[in-house]
Every structure is written in structure tokens, then in C-alpha cells.
Design a protein around this motif. Structure first.
Motif, PDB file in Angstrom:
ATOM      1  N   LYS A   1       0.824  -1.212   0.000  1.00  0.00           N
ATOM      2  CA  LYS A   1       0.000   0.000   0.000  1.00  0.00           C
ATOM      3  C   LYS A   1       0.859   1.263   0.000  1.00  0.00           C
ATOM      4  CE  LYS A   1      -4.204  -1.909   2.063  1.00  0.00           C
ATOM      5  NZ  LYS A   1      -5.057  -2.039   3.279  1.00  0.00           N
TER       6      LYS A   1
ATOM      7  N   PHE B   1       1.835   2.052  -3.540  1.00  0.00           N
ATOM      8  CA  PHE B   1       0.706   2.187  -4.458  1.00  0.00           C
ATOM      9  C   PHE B   1       0.715   3.626  -4.972  1.00  0.00           C
ATOM     10  CE2 PHE B   1      -3.106   1.624  -6.539  1.00  0.00           C
ATOM     11  CZ  PHE B   1      -3.785   0.457  -6.210  1.00  0.00           C
TER      12      PHE B   1
ATOM     13  N   GLN C   1      -6.276   4.987  -8.595  1.00  0.00           N
ATOM     14  CA  GLN C   1      -6.471   3.540  -8.483  1.00  0.00           C
ATOM     15  C   GLN C   1      -6.637   3.126  -7.027  1.00  0.00           C
ATOM     16  OE1 GLN C   1      -2.976   2.022 -10.575  1.00  0.00           O
ATOM     17  NE2 GLN C   1      -4.260   1.415 -12.305  1.00  0.00           N
ATOM     18  N   LYS C   2      -5.862   3.729  -6.167  1.00  0.00           N
ATOM     19  CA  LYS C   2      -5.918   3.389  -4.740  1.00  0.00           C
ATOM     20  C   LYS C   2      -7.299   3.659  -4.156  1.00  0.00           C
ATOM     21  CE  LYS C   2      -2.978   3.781  -0.650  1.00  0.00           C
ATOM     22  NZ  LYS C   2      -1.773   4.440  -0.090  1.00  0.00           N
TER      23      LYS C   2
ATOM     24  N   LEU D   1      -9.907   0.685  -4.459  1.00  0.00           N
ATOM     25  CA  LEU D   1      -9.605  -0.607  -3.851  1.00  0.00           C
ATOM     26  C   LEU D   1     -10.877  -1.334  -3.436  1.00  0.00           C
ATOM     27  CD1 LEU D   1      -6.477  -0.044  -1.553  1.00  0.00           C
ATOM     28  CD2 LEU D   1      -6.720  -1.767  -3.353  1.00  0.00           C
TER      29      LEU D   1
ATOM     30  N   ILE E   1      -3.917  -6.143   0.777  1.00  0.00           N
ATOM     31  CA  ILE E   1      -3.260  -6.510  -0.480  1.00  0.00           C
ATOM     32  C   ILE E   1      -2.186  -7.558  -0.172  1.00  0.00           C
ATOM     33  CG2 ILE E   1      -1.950  -5.708  -2.474  1.00  0.00           C
ATOM     34  CD1 ILE E   1      -3.032  -2.945  -2.056  1.00  0.00           C
TER      35      ILE E   1
ATOM     36  N   ILE F   1      -7.929  -6.492  -7.161  1.00  0.00           N
ATOM     37  CA  ILE F   1      -7.889  -5.716  -5.917  1.00  0.00           C
ATOM     38  C   ILE F   1      -8.615  -4.382  -6.069  1.00  0.00           C
ATOM     39  CG2 ILE F   1      -5.744  -6.781  -5.089  1.00  0.00           C
ATOM     40  CD1 ILE F   1      -4.282  -4.193  -5.958  1.00  0.00           C
ATOM     41  N   THR F   2      -8.919  -3.990  -7.314  1.00  0.00           N
ATOM     42  CA  THR F   2      -9.582  -2.708  -7.565  1.00  0.00           C
ATOM     43  C   THR F   2     -10.761  -2.881  -8.510  1.00  0.00           C
ATOM     44  OG1 THR F   2      -8.049  -2.277  -9.389  1.00  0.00           O
ATOM     45  CG2 THR F   2      -7.479  -1.334  -7.242  1.00  0.00           C
TER      46      THR F   2
END
Length: 261
Positions: free
Chosen positions: A190, A193, A198-199, A202, A207, A229-230
């Protein structure tokens, strides 16, 4: 007479020295001609399209690499498995036959009309292999694909595999890290990232490391595909870690084998 003997002795000595020098030069020339076997890469591509109805066209394109220099069957099976390819041998001829078979299945006409779109559409299936790097018997490949078969949107993916050709194996998490399941990886990933947009998309609280990665002597990049994850809109996520920042997490044998700095 004494002078004659001296001249003959000098001549024999000079001939012996010249002969020895000639032999050494010949040996050196022979060594220089010995070269390592060339690593050869070829490719095969099959593509076609078929209009199955007024409003629907099916399209297929698949490309794969060919490795005549690799003879280990286990390694070859591992190379082609991510591409959905299985064969008794992986010659260019055999791979072409497999791709033609996959094309035929993809463009098969369905007798049912239930799936036909109201407006004109092209449903496509595209995939391919790409060489990322080959150095010191370490081969890294990318497997990518995209497609659309109706609905709100299509799909896209990128998968990476690294092969240790010296030891005939796929490089995995357990070959690199002392403890791939350590809880601290969530925080590390993280913190690296980089894409804030994009973060914010999530879908997971935690992760974890995955087996979709590529690396060089300085860094390793983990790749997470859509929905992994996204959210879909975030696209493919790349998280890169510098080895110098996580060196205490790396196995000594990995550092030595891959000359990690």
C-alpha cells in the motif's frame, strides 16, 4: 667446427621456439571460435473473422512465441499453460495446428439466435505472448489478452512469468521471499501504491503478494488485473518495490542466483 655446432644449436632452438609459439597461437584461435549456443525465438500468429448474423461478427486473433532452443518438456509445458496451449511437442508446426483449432472453436456458429445483439457488434478474442527479457538463463514473458462478447464492457489482462532455465523451473514467491505470507506485506504494498486514483478504487482491505510479477536486478513489480484488488475502471495495477528497500525480506539464494544489487 665449434662455430658450426654453435650455429646449428641456435637454429634448432629458434625452430623449437617458433613451433611452440605457433601451437599456442593455434590453440588460442580455437578457443575464440567456441561460442555459446544461440537462443532462438520465433512466433506464430493466427487470425480470422466470421459474420454469423446481420448484427454480429466474431473475430479471433492469437499469437504465441516459439522457443526452438528450449528442449525441457516441463519448462515448455509451464511456458504455454498460461496461454491456454497444450501440445505433445511445441514445434512451430504443432503450435500452428493448436492455434488453428482454437480459432475454429472460437468462430463456431451457434444455431441459437437468442444471443444476437440488436445493433451491429463485433465480438472479439485477442491474446498474445511477448518477450520481456532473457539474460543469464532467466526468461521473462508477458501474456496479455482482451476481448468483448456483449455486455457493458470487454476485458483486458496482463500476466507475467519468469523461468529459471538453468534449473528448469518457474520462479515463484517462495523462491524470492523468506516469508511471502507475512502480514507486513499489506503495508509495504500500500505504501508503494503510486496511483492515487487507483488506490481510491480498492475493493479489498488487504493486499497480498501474488505470482503475477516481473523483476530485474534492482526492483520487482507486482501486477494486479481488473477486479483483483480494484474496480474495473482502475485498469491494471502495477506496484513496484525496490529490492534495496526490502532486502531483509529476500532469500540469500535469490540474491546470489539473480545477481540482485
Amino acid at each position: 667446427m665449434k662455430n658450426l655446432i654453435t650455429i646449428l644449436s641456435f637454429g634448432i632452438l629458434l625452430f623449437s621456439c617458433n613451433k611452440k609459439e605457433t601451437q599456442q597461437t593455434s590453440t588460442s584461435r580455437s578457443d575464440s571460435t567456441e561460442t555459446k549456443k544461440e537462443f532462438v525465438i520465433d512466433s506464430v500468429r493466427v487470425q480470422d473473422s466470421l459474420q454469423v448474423a446481420k448484427t454480429l461478427t466474431l473475430s479471433f486473433e492469437k499469437q504465441t512465441l516459439v522457443f526452438p532452443s528450449i528442449t525441457n518438456k516441463t519448462v515448455l509445458d509451464s511456458i504455454y499453460k498460461p496461454a491456454g496451449i497444450s501440445a505433445s511437442d511445441y514445434s512451430k508446426k504443432s503450435l500452428t495446428e493448436v492455434l488453428e483449432k482454437l480459432k475454429k472453436e472460437s468462430l463456431k456458429i451457434d444455431d441459437s439466435n437468442d444471443y444476437l445483439p440488436e445493433f451491429k457488434q463485433t465480438w472479439d478474442e485477442v491474446s498474445g505472448m511477448k518477450l520481456i527479457s532473457h539474460q543469464n538463463d532467466v526468461l521473462t514473458l508477458q501474456y496479455s489478452g482482451s476481448g468483448y462478447s456483449g455486455g457493458a464492457h470487454g476485458y483486458y489482462f496482463e500476466n507475467y512469468k519468469t523461468f529459471d532455465l538453468e534449473n528448469n523451473k518457474v520462479v515463484s514467491q517462495t523462491d524470492i521471499f523468506k516469508n511471502p505470507t507475512d502480514a507486513s506485506w499489506d503495508k509495504i504494498l500500500k505504501n508503494h501504491f503510486d496511483e492515487q486514483e487507483q488506490k481510491e478504487m480498492l475493493l479489498v482491505d488487504k493486499i497480498e503478494l501474488n505470482d503475477n510479477f516481473y523483476f530485474d536486478q534492482n526492483k520487482i513489480t507486482f501486477v494486479y488485473n481488473q477486479y483483483e484488488i480494484t474496480a474495473y475502471a482502475a485498469g491494471v495495477v502495477y506496484i513496484t518495490l525496490n529490492f534495496k528497500d526490502i532486502k531483509d525480506q529476500l532469500k540469500p539464494e535469490f540474491l546470489n542466483r539473480f545477481n540482485v544489487k
